[in-house]
Structures are given as C-alpha cells and as structure tokens.
Design a protein around this motif. Structure first.
Motif, short mmCIF file in Angstrom:
data_model
loop_
_atom_site.label_atom_id
_atom_site.label_comp_id
_atom_site.label_asym_id
_atom_site.label_seq_id
_atom_site.Cartn_x
_atom_site.Cartn_y
_atom_site.Cartn_z
N UNK A 217 0.82 -1.22 0.00
CA UNK A 217 0.00 0.00 0.00
C UNK A 217 0.85 1.26 0.00
N UNK A 218 2.16 1.12 -0.15
CA UNK A 218 3.06 2.28 -0.05
C UNK A 218 2.87 3.27 -1.20
N UNK A 219 2.57 2.74 -2.40
CA UNK A 219 2.38 3.63 -3.56
C UNK A 219 0.94 4.11 -3.66
N UNK A 220 0.01 3.19 -3.55
CA UNK A 220 -1.41 3.53 -3.63
C UNK A 220 -2.18 2.55 -2.75
N UNK A 221 -3.25 3.05 -2.12
CA UNK A 221 -4.01 2.20 -1.22
C UNK A 221 -4.72 1.09 -2.00
N UNK A 222 -4.76 -0.10 -1.42
CA UNK A 222 -5.50 -1.22 -1.99
C UNK A 222 -6.07 -2.05 -0.86
#
Length: 272
Positions: A217-222
C-alpha cells in the motif's frame, strides 16, 4: 415486523458496544483530513484514545474489571505490533513523539477496542457459553495461536492447522444471547468468523485513513488481503478467551442484566 424490531434492537446493542472502535475510526478520518496543530497526528490519536477510555470508565459504561481486560489486550497488541513492524510486515510512516521501536502507542488501543467491544456486547446481549471447552484445552490453543504470529517469520506457519484445531475443539460450542426477551444461539465458530470478517472490513477502513501501511500500500491504497481474515479470526479467539476468563471469575450484577438468578454463563453448561 417482529423480526424487524428484533433486528433493530440487535443492531442498536451492537452499535452501543462499538463506541470505542467508532471513536477511533472517526478520529483517524478527522486527523487525516484536518491538519492538527502543536503535536504530530499519532500523538493526537493517543490523547483521543486516552480521553475516550477515561470517559467510558468515568461514565460507568466500562467497569474496572473490564478495563483490566482491555489494558491486558492493549499490551498484547502492542507487543505484537512492535514485533511485526520490526519484521517489516507493516509500517507507521508518520512522525510521533509517542512511538516506541517504530510503533505509536495509540496502536495498542485498536486492539483494546476489540476487547472493549467484546465486553460491552457480552453484557448488553447477556451472552452465555454452552459446551465451552475446558481451560486445559483452550489455554494451550490460545497460547499457540498467539505464538504463531511471532514464530511463522522464522519457522513454518501453522495457522491452518490451528484453524482446524479451532473447528474441532469448538465444534459443539454455542453462544447464547438475548435480544429483548428472546434468546437466540449461534455456533461459536461462526461468531469467530463473523467478528474476524468485520474486523477485516475495519482494517481496510483504518489503512485507508493511514492508521498503518502494508508494503503493497506504499504507492497507492488497496484492499487488505482477504487472507487476513484468518489472522483476525485467530486473534479473536485469544481475546474471547481472556474475556471469558473474566466472566468466569466475576459473576457480578450489571445495570443491563443480573446474573444472580441465572446459571453461570462460562464453562460447562450442557443444556441447549
């Protein structure tokens, strides 16, 4: 209409039992959207949790005995958080004065809120356990579940074996609860699964608002992996056991109900 009224009563009892978790979620959302002055966000969250805990005790929504259980689960959760963060399972990327070994102290309250929910729901719904296994079976199982959260990083992960044992051990166990004047019952394993699922839903909300962060989730939340339901299911058993022990030791009347004229609701009731 009768069924609808019962559903509303049940939902209201659940909502009242979730006060602590709801405050945490609202605080996470508010501090995510609003820039807080003076101290970092994690420290504000800690202050809010402490104030909420103080208010619940002061207003007698929680008893001192329940606070003991909640504090114990806070410590259990905090130790687990410190270990998992330092093993790289997830991170708390923001700054905070109240961080210990990379873990903010407010994180323990997220575990404590689960114990708070169990204590509140137990009293409001007048829970009774039927065919609950003997302590010499449950204690080693709960200990093995908790230890596996640590040992699977350098040894085999036995969670699926533990889940199988849970089904075997609790196969004949039921939880009886009251809504209004009507008694209902549910298989205890099903209640574990339902609580674990809804905590997974709550975990998704928490990570969305930046409570903590998984590596993916570091780049974009999932979405959090659905497999985490099994982890929460196992952890619920540990917390459920701690609360059950409290209820075994302390048979005291409460404002919602009295146990003076009821049989003990923990242990070995063989009736249905």
């Amino acid at each position: 209409m009768r069924g609808l009224r019962q559903f509303v009563r049940f939902g209201w009892a659940q909502a009242l039992s979730c006060m602590f978790p709801v405050v945490i979620f609202v605080s996470l959302a508010f501090t995510e959207w609003v820039s807080m002055p003076f101290i970092p966000r994690y420290d504000w969250l800690l202050l809010i949790c402490l104030l909420m805990q103080w208010w619940m005790l002061k207003s007698r929504i929680e008893t001192k005995d329940e606070l003991t259980v909640i504090t114990l689960f806070h410590l259990i959760g905090l130790v687990l958080e410190i270990y998992k963060v330092n093993m790289g399972s997830w991170t708390y990327p923001e700054e905070g004065y109240s961080k210990i070994f990379g873990v903010p102290l407010y994180s323990g309250f997220m575990y404590a809120s689960v114990a708070s929910y169990l204590c509140q729901a137990w009293r409001r719904l007048e829970l009774k356990l039927i065919n609950w296994p003997r302590p010499y079976i449950v204690i080693p199982l709960a200990a093995a579940i908790y230890l596996n959260f640590f040992t699977h990083h350098f040894w085999i992960d036995i969670r699926w074996w533990l889940l199988g044992l849970v089904i075997i051990v609790f196969w004949k166990s039921w939880v009886r609860y009251k809504v209004g004047r009507i008694n209902y019952r549910m298989p205890i394993v099903l209640s574990f699964i339902l609580i674990g699922f809804f905590i997974w839903v709550a975990e998704n909300i928490a990570t969305y608002f930046g409570a903590w962060e998984y590596p993916y989730q570091s780049e974009v939340w999932s979405l959090v992996h659905l497999g985490k339901v099994s982890s929460w299911l196992l952890l619920i058993i540990v917390s459920f056991f701690i609360v059950a022990v409290l209820k075994q030791i302390k048979h005291y009347p409460t404002r919602e109900s009295s146990y003076v004229h009821n049989p003990p609701f923990y242990g070995y009731d063989k009736t249905n």
